[in-house]
Design an enzyme around this catalytic site. Structure first.
Site, PDB file in Angstrom:
ATOM      1  N   CYS A   1      -8.554  -1.857 -23.465  1.00  0.00           N
ATOM      2  CA  CYS A   1      -8.069  -1.616 -22.111  1.00  0.00           C
ATOM      3  C   CYS A   1      -6.882  -2.508 -21.761  1.00  0.00           C
ATOM      4  O   CYS A   1      -6.442  -2.528 -20.624  1.00  0.00           O
ATOM      5  CB  CYS A   1      -9.188  -1.756 -21.087  1.00  0.00           C
ATOM      6  SG  CYS A   1      -9.920  -3.409 -21.056  1.00  0.00           S
TER       7      CYS A   1
ATOM      8  N   ASP B   1      -5.149 -10.629 -22.590  1.00  0.00           N
ATOM      9  CA  ASP B   1      -5.617 -12.009 -22.725  1.00  0.00           C
ATOM     10  C   ASP B   1      -5.799 -12.403 -24.180  1.00  0.00           C
ATOM     11  O   ASP B   1      -5.533 -13.547 -24.556  1.00  0.00           O
ATOM     12  CB  ASP B   1      -6.929 -12.205 -21.953  1.00  0.00           C
ATOM     13  CG  ASP B   1      -6.672 -12.452 -20.475  1.00  0.00           C
ATOM     14  OD1 ASP B   1      -5.788 -13.272 -20.173  1.00  0.00           O
ATOM     15  OD2 ASP B   1      -7.319 -11.808 -19.641  1.00  0.00           O
TER      16      ASP B   1
ATOM     17  N   GLU C   1     -11.709 -10.621 -25.287  1.00  0.00           N
ATOM     18  CA  GLU C   1     -10.355 -11.046 -24.945  1.00  0.00           C
ATOM     19  C   GLU C   1     -10.137 -12.526 -25.220  1.00  0.00           C
ATOM     20  O   GLU C   1      -9.082 -13.078 -24.943  1.00  0.00           O
ATOM     21  CB  GLU C   1     -10.031 -10.713 -23.483  1.00  0.00           C
ATOM     22  CG  GLU C   1     -11.060 -11.176 -22.481  1.00  0.00           C
ATOM     23  CD  GLU C   1     -10.790 -10.676 -21.058  1.00  0.00           C
ATOM     24  OE1 GLU C   1      -9.678 -10.226 -20.759  1.00  0.00           O
ATOM     25  OE2 GLU C   1     -11.722 -10.755 -20.230  1.00  0.00           O
TER      26      GLU C   1
ATOM     27  N   HIS D   1       0.816  -1.213   0.000  1.00  0.00           N
ATOM     28  CA  HIS D   1       0.000   0.000   0.000  1.00  0.00           C
ATOM     29  C   HIS D   1       0.847   1.259   0.000  1.00  0.00           C
ATOM     30  O   HIS D   1       0.472   2.273  -0.584  1.00  0.00           O
ATOM     31  CB  HIS D   1      -0.954  -0.020   1.190  1.00  0.00           C
ATOM     32  CG  HIS D   1      -2.181  -0.806   0.903  1.00  0.00           C
ATOM     33  ND1 HIS D   1      -2.729  -1.705   1.757  1.00  0.00           N
ATOM     34  CD2 HIS D   1      -2.969  -0.805  -0.194  1.00  0.00           C
ATOM     35  CE1 HIS D   1      -3.794  -2.245   1.210  1.00  0.00           C
ATOM     36  NE2 HIS D   1      -3.971  -1.723   0.022  1.00  0.00           N
TER      37      HIS D   1
HETATM   38  C1  PEP Z   1      -6.799  -7.820 -20.709  1.00  0.00           C
HETATM   39  O1  PEP Z   1      -6.900  -9.054 -20.688  1.00  0.00           O
HETATM   40  O2  PEP Z   1      -6.270  -7.188 -21.639  1.00  0.00           O
HETATM   41  C2  PEP Z   1      -7.296  -7.008 -19.581  1.00  0.00           C
HETATM   42  C3  PEP Z   1      -7.300  -5.697 -19.632  1.00  0.00           C
HETATM   43  O3  PEP Z   1      -7.711  -7.666 -18.461  1.00  0.00           O
HETATM   44  P1  PEP Z   1      -6.739  -8.268 -17.353  1.00  0.00           P
HETATM   45  O4  PEP Z   1      -5.346  -7.788 -17.672  1.00  0.00           O
HETATM   46  O5  PEP Z   1      -7.237  -7.776 -16.041  1.00  0.00           O
HETATM   47  O6  PEP Z   1      -6.897  -9.736 -17.554  1.00  0.00           O
HETATM   48 MG    MG Z   2      -8.175 -10.017 -19.269  1.00  0.00          MG
END
Ligand code: PEP
Ligand code: MG
Length: 563
Positions: free
Chosen positions: A495, A448, A424, A183
């Site tokens: 993302c 992913d 993903e 933290h």
């Molecule tokens: C991804 O898979 O790109 C994603 C943003 O999710 P995470 O990294 O949390 O699996």
């Molecule tokens: Mg993911």
């Protein structure tokens, strides 16, 4: 004395130089003899009340980002398991202090032995609560007090040491122990204070008041730096400050190409504490709020109210920007011991995310109700991870409808979030036009998507060179998803990590992605890239990249354009 270069782990980027303050922070152990169990129980109750008041004061003085941490400490303080351990020792004749020391050590060692890095680092939080209790029992002072600008060097730093300090005097942090997800490091990153952790030999070599230079990205601590090192660090530190000023002034310029293509820039958040800095650096919203944060640091699943407040915090701090709350993505590399997920041969291909939620309807319903309720505040969006087929999307939406009906029946107000999915899994990309008809938006998870398209475990260090998000196969999948979404007039974001990389952002811009969501510190550079790159040029590069045969060729094509 010549300079000593120590190597640790970079935990919060930035360069700084200044005098050391060596902080010990330990509280002397109990020295008094035990009274009767009743006396010791009463001393314990007084100490707990004192610490609870201290936490109340810290909560009031802390910024939003620190409040969550103190609140988690407060919960730990009233943990019934911990309290009953302490009471058992008191009843066996120990003093309150000795009983607290023992119980805390037992609890912390249990956490420290776990496989999960995040939970391991929670051991430091338990010890922090114990230290405060011991200080209250012995009347000792605890907590870091700064009266001049300095770099704090310590064996480890508890978050409540750092929360109360005058931030303008804290130039940097280096610790001998600890990890980057402690933290203290989360706070350091949100405050923009450089930090290095896990630095062997730090305290043996450190001298209180002696000069220190610190590079929080490279993970380097230099004690007694030479005049050349001092000059170099001073220059880099000034450049860093100047760059941050520029970043802040540019933060609210639109991410728009010279020929008028507007992209939405958002930040990924590991917890609501990440939202204020993201907004300060110009994030228009939170493109991915990973709700796992609520489940991973705890002894049991958070209840509906706890989740509601956390989501509401995030929504309120986004100043009207969209906050995309992703439903639980546990499994894969993220285990939560109290959920009792059976060990699997291939956890990334196993009972992860939605698959887990479908098996635990109560867990899922609680989260969905909390998100819907929080959705009254701000601009909510809800996103299901790891959708592989239409049936899963429909089941997830039916679960959401069930949660809505429950709230309706209870007469509880709820919001109306946009509903989207993460794309993903390659199968979802390949049937994206069907999925697009039934969602409000897509957000592509390239982390992913890359692992599943290329059959490469994203966390296996042996395979790093094969983990290639610039593989044209991955780019083609992204292209299909964007076309499918736009064909149905739906917006599409990214993302995964690719969105925050320069070549990645250039290609995604060219592929027509509408929103890019990334780790907050990467926002300014991506904004600059978009503002100087004509859309038609990005489109041409992306088209050419799609036709190439290897990631090396893609990088050779695109890299020169982002230099
Ligand atoms: C991804 O898979 O790109 C994603 C943003 O999710 P995470 O990294 O949390 O699996
Ligand atoms: Mg993911």
């Amino acid at each position: 004395m010549s300079e000593a270069i120590l190597r640790g782990m970079g935990a919060a980027a930035g360069v700084t130089i200044g005098p050391a303050l060596v902080y010990h922070g330990e509280v002397e152990g109990p020295v008094r003899l035990a009274g009767t169990p009743e006396e010791e129980r009463s001393r314990l109750a007084d100490a707990m009340a004192t610490v609870a008041r201290d936490f109340d004061r810290l909560v009031e003085s802390a910024g939003h980002e620190a409040r969550e941490i103190v609140e988690a400490h407060r919960l730990m303080l009233s943990d019934p398991e911990l309290e009953s351990l302490v009471h058992m020792s008191i009843d066996a004749g120990k003093s309150a202090g000795a009983a607290v020391s023992e119980a805390i050590e037992q609890f912390a060692s249990m956490l420290a032995a776990l496989d999960d890095a995040y939970l391991r680092e929670r051991a430091a939080d338990v010890r922090d609560v114990g230290r405060r209790l011991l200080a209250a029992l012995s009347g000792a002072a605890v907590g870091l007090k700064l009266d001049r600008p300095c770099i704090v060097l310590a064996r480890d730093l508890a978050p409540t040491d750092t929360i109360g300090v005058e931030r303008s005097l804290l130039l940097g942090i280096a610790t001998e122990q600890g990890g980057p997800t402690s933290h203290t490091c989360i706070l350091a990153r949100s405050w923009g204070i450089p930090a290095v952790v896990a630095t062997p030999g730090l305290l043996a070599a450190a001298k209180d008041g002696g000069p220190v230079a610190l590079d929080g990205k490279a993970g380097v601590v230099i004690l007694n730096p030479s005049p050349e090192t001092v000059a170099q660090f001073e220059e880099r530190s000034q450049q860093g400050h100047a760059q941050r000023e520029v970043d802040l002034t540019e933060a609210h310029l639109p991410a728009e190409t010279p020929d008028g293509r507007r992209v939405e820039l958002a930040a990924n958040g590991g917890s609501p504490a990440d939202v204020p800095l993201a907004v300060e650096l110009g994030a228009e919203g939170i493109g991915l709020l990973r709700s796992e944060f609520l489940f991973m640091g705890h002894q049991s699943a958070p209840d509906e109210d706890e989740q509601y407040w956390a989501y509401r915090h995030a929504l309120e701090h986004a100043h009207g920007g969209r906050v995309i709350i992703r439903t639980l993505d546990i499994g894969g590399d993220k285990n939560v011991p109290y959920l009792g997920i059976p060990k699997e041969e291939n956890p990334f291909l196993g009972v992860r995310a939605l698959r887990l939620c479908f098996r635990r309807p109560e867990l899922f319903q609680t989260q969905l109700r909390a998100i819907l309720r929080a959705g009254v505040h701000g601009r909510p969006a809800l996103m299901f991870p790891m959708v592989a087929n239409l049936d899963e999307l429909r089941r997830a939406k039916a679960a959401l409808e069930e949660a809505r009906l429950t709230l309706e029946a209870r007469g509880v107000p709820y919001g109306n979030p946009e509903v989207g999915i993460m794309v993903e899994i390659p199968s979802a990309a390949l049937i994206a036009e069907h999925l697009a008809a039934e969602v409000d938006f897509f957000s592509i998870g390239t982390n992913d998507l890359t692992q599943y398209a290329l059959a490469v475990d994203r966390g296996n260090p042996e395979l790093t060179s094969l983990y290639q998000p610039y593989h044209p196969a991955v780019l083609r999948l992204i292209d299909m998803v964007v076309r499918a979404a736009h064909g149905r007039n739906k917006w599409v974001g990214v993302c995964g990590e690719l969105a925050g990389q320069q070549v990645g952002a250039l290609l995604l811009l060219g592929l027509g992605v509408d929103e890019l969501s990334m780790s907050t510190p990467l926002l300014p550079a991506v904004r600059r890239l978009i503002r100087r790159t004509p859309y038609h040029r990005a489109q041409a590069v992306a088209r050419e990249a799609l036709a190439l045969g290897s990631p090396d060729d893609v990088l050779a094509l695109a890299e020169p354009l982002v230099k």
